[in-house]
Structures are given as structure tokens and as C-alpha cells.
Design an enzyme around this catalytic site. Structure first.
Site, mmCIF file in Angstrom:
data_model
loop_
_atom_site.group_PDB
_atom_site.id
_atom_site.type_symbol
_atom_site.label_atom_id
_atom_site.label_comp_id
_atom_site.label_asym_id
_atom_site.label_seq_id
_atom_site.Cartn_x
_atom_site.Cartn_y
_atom_site.Cartn_z
ATOM 1 N N LYS A 218 0.865 -1.190 0.000
ATOM 2 C CA LYS A 218 0.000 0.000 0.000
ATOM 3 C C LYS A 218 0.901 1.240 0.000
ATOM 4 O O LYS A 218 1.744 1.399 0.887
ATOM 5 C CB LYS A 218 -0.917 0.002 1.234
ATOM 6 C CG LYS A 218 -1.727 1.300 1.395
ATOM 7 C CD LYS A 218 -2.725 1.244 2.555
ATOM 8 C CE LYS A 218 -3.339 2.627 2.828
ATOM 9 N NZ LYS A 218 -4.296 2.624 3.950
ATOM 10 N N GLU B 49 -9.383 4.351 1.599
ATOM 11 C CA GLU B 49 -8.762 4.536 0.286
ATOM 12 C C GLU B 49 -7.775 3.424 -0.059
ATOM 13 O O GLU B 49 -7.590 3.104 -1.232
ATOM 14 C CB GLU B 49 -8.052 5.897 0.247
ATOM 15 C CG GLU B 49 -6.635 5.936 0.854
ATOM 16 C CD GLU B 49 -6.562 5.589 2.339
ATOM 17 O OE1 GLU B 49 -7.592 5.752 3.026
ATOM 18 O OE2 GLU B 49 -5.501 5.152 2.802
ATOM 19 N N LYS C 82 -9.788 13.072 8.339
ATOM 20 C CA LYS C 82 -9.491 12.497 9.658
ATOM 21 C C LYS C 82 -9.399 13.606 10.701
ATOM 22 O O LYS C 82 -9.002 14.728 10.365
ATOM 23 C CB LYS C 82 -8.122 11.801 9.623
ATOM 24 C CG LYS C 82 -8.079 10.496 8.879
ATOM 25 C CD LYS C 82 -6.672 9.903 8.942
ATOM 26 C CE LYS C 82 -6.561 8.626 8.128
ATOM 27 N NZ LYS C 82 -7.339 7.503 8.671
ATOM 28 N N ARG D 211 -7.828 0.207 0.282
ATOM 29 C CA ARG D 211 -8.412 -0.953 -0.401
ATOM 30 C C ARG D 211 -8.745 -0.636 -1.850
ATOM 31 O O ARG D 211 -8.755 -1.526 -2.694
ATOM 32 C CB ARG D 211 -9.646 -1.437 0.380
ATOM 33 C CG ARG D 211 -10.752 -0.449 0.453
ATOM 34 C CD ARG D 211 -11.785 -0.797 1.529
ATOM 35 N NE ARG D 211 -11.268 -0.587 2.887
ATOM 36 C CZ ARG D 211 -11.962 -0.842 3.982
ATOM 37 N NH1 ARG D 211 -13.188 -1.341 3.902
ATOM 38 N NH2 ARG D 211 -11.437 -0.631 5.173
#
Ligand code: BES
Ligand code: MG
Ligand code: ZN
Length: 466
Positions: free
Chosen positions: A236, A320, A248, A322
Site C-alpha cells: 500500500k 482509500e 481524519k 483498499r
């Protein structure tokens, strides 16, 4: 750190002799037996230490005694911990040249070098006051070959930790691409935005579209002689995860430069392969981008089409990772490989479930999962299998697309797992390592200082080089 095998301690003269002591046993050093064991009743419990000045007797200034626990319970992992503990002590007394003498029969050189490397690490590039580090370590009992192997592992971890510790302003998608292109004995192709569009990676592209940094899809290939196996490893590579429009809270964003830890691990591994030269074909894949809020960001409610044609309704822009992995998994499955392993700081739910010393592992192959759990165990990394069950997909059902990118908060690591599974071809063995809790720690723990830990690097290398 330079690491050298020696036959006898008499061959070297350096500042400190580090001597391993088993519970209930004497050592080869009279001074230690007389003062440490008899007078001060030091017991040799695992990872306890005792520093003894030699007052000019013998060739060392000091002797550092390190407890090894009970001889019958000793293992490579215990040696690694004991060496790490010793290195921390040696840094405190600013020792530079040291000799380790552990009375063991097995060739634990690999574990010894890894333990020394992990503990000797510091991220002081941006500081005027540099950390104290050991410069040269001699080891009795272990072969140069196994010490060298461990040193390659330790260097790979250092490489990964340095990169993951870098601020997002430095470690951009372009920077990751540049690093990949400069690896020795690795062929690298970097796909630019237009090419990524052409490949149909609509999920990955959506994540990066709000950022001023261009996305870079990175494909590295290492090919050993007569490859016995073909493996794809995916990291990732979210160079910064602000959450996007589903932004966030500040406190959760603080460490989100670490959201490319998976990518950093893959780069560390690819870099080490050219030194270890295993007879395998390894594809390293990173879909690098940033997740940022802006006028061009992807939005909740958007419907994305991944490379395999499946559609995804964006339920939360903070899920995001995934989305980028979805397209990377499709790409990897088309490479005709035997197995695909992805590594990702994917879910806060995994951190809640397992904490910061155990990573989650999920996938479609019990065999591959078991192998990786064991590869980890043998090299001092812990992975715990989490369930993959079709029921988890229920909460991903969408009324307008094939699936949503998030569902219930409960069981979040498994829900992410079943989401990813939608992008893996059934005949490919696949494992997903969720390192959200383990890749980056906010407080020092055991042999690790705060910051990046290089999680999964050892396990991947051991798995590939078996
Ligand atoms: N990068 C985070 C996961 C993460 C959390 C990594 C904590 C390291 C430490 C990921 O992109 C994320 O934001 N996940 C969300 C998913 C949720 C919106 C379903 C999470 O876990 O909260
Ligand atoms: Mg996120
Ligand atoms: Zn993320």
C-alpha cells in the site's frame, strides 16, 4: 555497522566484550564468574544485563554480561532479543567497537545480525545531534555467511524504516518511483496517469485525484536464475492519508505519513533481493498516491470502476487503501504468478484487534497463510490469522454498485479482507498482511525506537528466499 566473524576473542581488541550467560552456568571469563555471578548473584535471566569494568585486566575496557535464560529454552529469537538488548546498553555507554561471545553450538549468525541491526537503528538524518551507534561488531561462534545474510535483512529493514520515517513532503509518489527505478538488478516500469487510465484502474485513480502529487503505478521485477516460483508482492503506497473529504481528526492524521509503510517494505525487499539472489521471480507492485481533500477529490457517493470491471460506491473516502489495492491486485493476478501477497497499513480495526506487535493476516489460501505465519515466527515477526467469511460482505452491499468500499465498523479488518478478495483471481494464492498497528509505533518498544519498524520485511524475505 560492519559485522565480522572471528574464531576466538583473542583475535580482536575492542572496547567491550559482550558475553552471553545462561542461567545456572559459569562463563569463560574468570572476572565475570568471580564478581558478577558469585559476588553479585547475577542470575542470567533472559535480556538482563550487567556491566563490568575490567580495570585494565585483559584486552577489553568493559565486559557486558547479557542473560540468555535457560540453555534448554534458548533459540535464535531469544538470541536476537538478547543481542538487541546488549546493543541498547552499548549505545548508552557510547561503545563503537564490540565483540560478542555467546557460547552456543548452532549458527545463529542471521538472528544475531538482525538483532544488532534493529537495535542499532536511529532516524537522525534531520538532527544536529546524531545518535550513538555501534560501528563494528565481531562475533565468535557464527559463520560469516549467516552473519552476512542477517546483515542483508537488517539493511533491508533499515532501508524500509528510513523511507517510512521520511515526511510525506519527501516520500512522494514520484520519490518512490525514483527509488524503484534506481534499484540494482531490478527492472522497473513506472506508469504515469494517462497509462493508468488506459489500464482501467478507476478505483486507484479516484483516490489520488484530489492531490497535487501525480499518482505513480510502480512495477518492479527481480528475476533470479532458474526461478522455481513466481511471486507478486504489493505494498500500500498512500504517501499521505488525510482521509480525503471524509477528513481524519487531527490526532489520527498525525502519523499518516506512515501510510506507505507497505510500499516501503516492498522497496526494502526488492533492494535486498539483488544481494540475496534467490532463484525466484518476484514482482514488486506499488500503486502510489496521496489521499487529499480538494476541489478535485473523489467524493462520497462516487461510483468507481476497478480494473476487473467491478463497480464500487464510495461510502467513505478514508477507506482509500483498499481502492488502490483493488487495482493493484487485479494487475498482479494478470502476471501469471503462483502467489500474491499484499502488505498494507489498512485498518484501524486491525490495530484495535491485535495491537502494535502483531499483524493481521487474511487470504484465500490456508497453506500460504500458514507458511507466512511460520516464516514470521522463525524471524521474530508475529502474524495472527483473522477470519474471511462471506457474511462480512453483507455490510458492503450497495444499491447502486457491485459493492461499497466500507461497511460496518465492527470486524473492520475482515470486511476490508473480503473487499480485497473481490479483486483476486480464484486460482491465485493470496495473502493480505494488515500492518496498520505494527508498521509504525508511537512509543519505543523492545528493540524498536518509535517510528517505523520495517514490519513484514523479514517475513517477506524469508518467504521468498526459502
Ligand atoms: N490508513 C488508514 C488505516 C490506519 C489506521 C493505519 C491507523 C494506521 C493506523 C486507512 O486508510 C483508514 O483510514 N482506514 C479507516 C477505514 C474506515 C473508514 C472503514 C479506519 O480504519 O478507520
Ligand atoms: Mg484512510
Ligand atoms: Zn490509509
Amino acid at each position: 555497522m560492519e559485522i565480522k566473524a572471528v574464531k576466538e576473542i583473542s583475535e580482536v581488541s575492542c572496547e567491550v566484550l559482550v558475553i552471553g550467560m545462561f542461567e545456572g552456568e559459569k562463563t569463560s571469563q574468570e572476572l565475570v564468574n568471580k564478581f558478577v555471578i558469585e559476588k553479585d548473584k547475577f542470575e542470567g535471566k533472559l535480556c538482563t544485563t550487567y556491566l563490568l569494568p575490567t580495570l585494565g585486566q585483559g584486552q577489553f575496557d568493559k565486559i557486558l554480561v547479557v542473560g540468555c535464560g535457560k540453555r534448554e529454552e534458548f533459540s535464535a529469537n531469544k538470541l536476537r532479543s538478547a543481542i538487541s538488548k546488549a546493543v541498547k546498553k552499548l549505545q548508552q555507554i557510547k561503545a563503537k567497537n564490540v565483540c560478542f561471545d555467546f557460547d552456543v553450538q548452532e549458527d545463529f549468525g542471521k538472528a544475531a545480525a538482525i538483532g544488532a541491526g534493529i537495535a542499532n537503528y536511529a532516524f537522525d538524518k534531520y538532527k544536529k545531534d546524531k545518535a550513538d551507534r555501534i560501528e563494528k561488531a565481531y562475533f565468535t561462534k557464527f559463520s560469516q555467511n549467516s552473519l552476512d545474510e542477517g546483515n542483508v535483512y537488517a539493511s533491508a529493514m533499515e532501508f524500509t524504516r528510513n523511507l517510512a520515517n521520511e515526511p510525506a513532503a519527501y516520500a512522494t509518489p514520484s520519490k518512490l518511483a525514483e527509488i524503484a527505478q534506481n534499484l540494482e538488478n531490478v527492472e522497473t516500469k513506472v506508469f504515469e496517469k494517462a497509462e493508468i487510465e488506459k489500464m482501467g484502474m478507476g478505483a486507484y485513480l479516484a483516490v489520488g485525484q484530489g492531490s497535487a502529487q501525480a499518482p505513480k503505478f510502480i512495477h518492479m521485477k527481480y528475476c533470479g536464475q532458474n526461478p522455481k516460483k513466481r511471486i507478486a508482492i504489493i505494498g500500500k503506497g498512500i504517501c499521505f492519508d488525510s482521509g480525503g473529504l471524509d477528513i481524519k481528526p487531527a490526532s489520527s492524521m498525525l502519523t499518516m505519513k506512515d501510510d506507505m509503510s507497505g510500499a516501503a517494505a516492498i522497496l526494502g525487499v526488492m533492494n535486498a533481493l539483488s544481494k540475496l539472489r534467490p532463484e525466484v521471480e518476484v514482482h514488486g507492485i506499488i500503486a502510489a498516491c496521496e489521499n487529499m481533500p480538494s476541489g478535485s477529490s473523489y467524493k462520497p457517493g462516487d461510483i468507481l470502476t476497478a480494473k476487473n470491471g467491478k463497480t464500487i460506491e464510495v461510502d467513505n473516502t478514508d477507506a482509500e487503501g483498499r481502492l488502490t489495492l483493488a487495482d493493484a491486485l487485479c494487475y498482479a493476478c494478470e502476471l501469471n504468478v503462483d502467489e500474491v501477497i499484499d502488505v498494507a497499513t489498512l485498518t484501524g480495526a486491525c490495530v484495535v484487534a491485535l495491537g502494535s506487535t502483531i499483524s493481521g493476516i487474511l487470504g484465500n489460501s490456508e497453506e500460504l497463510i500458514n507458511e507466512l505465519v511460520n516464516d514470521g515466527k522463525e524471524n521474530g515477526e508475529k502474524f495472527w490469522p483473522l477470519p474471511m467469511d462471506k457474511d462480512y460482505f453483507d455490510s458492503l452491499k450497495s444499491s447502486v454498485a457491485d459493492m461499497k468500499n466500507t461497511g460496518s465498523r465492527m470486524g473492520g479488518a475482515s470486511i476490508a479482507g473480503v473487499f480485497l478478495k473481490e479483486f483476486v483471481t480464484d486460482n491465485v494464492k493470496w495473502a493480505h498482511l494488515d500492518i496498520a498497528g505494527t508498521a509504525y509505533i508511537e512509543k519505543p518498544h523492545n528493540e524498536f525506537i518509535s517510528g517505523s519498524t520495517g514490519a513484514s520485511v523479514r517475513t517477506l524475505l524469508a518467504h521468498i528466499c526459502k
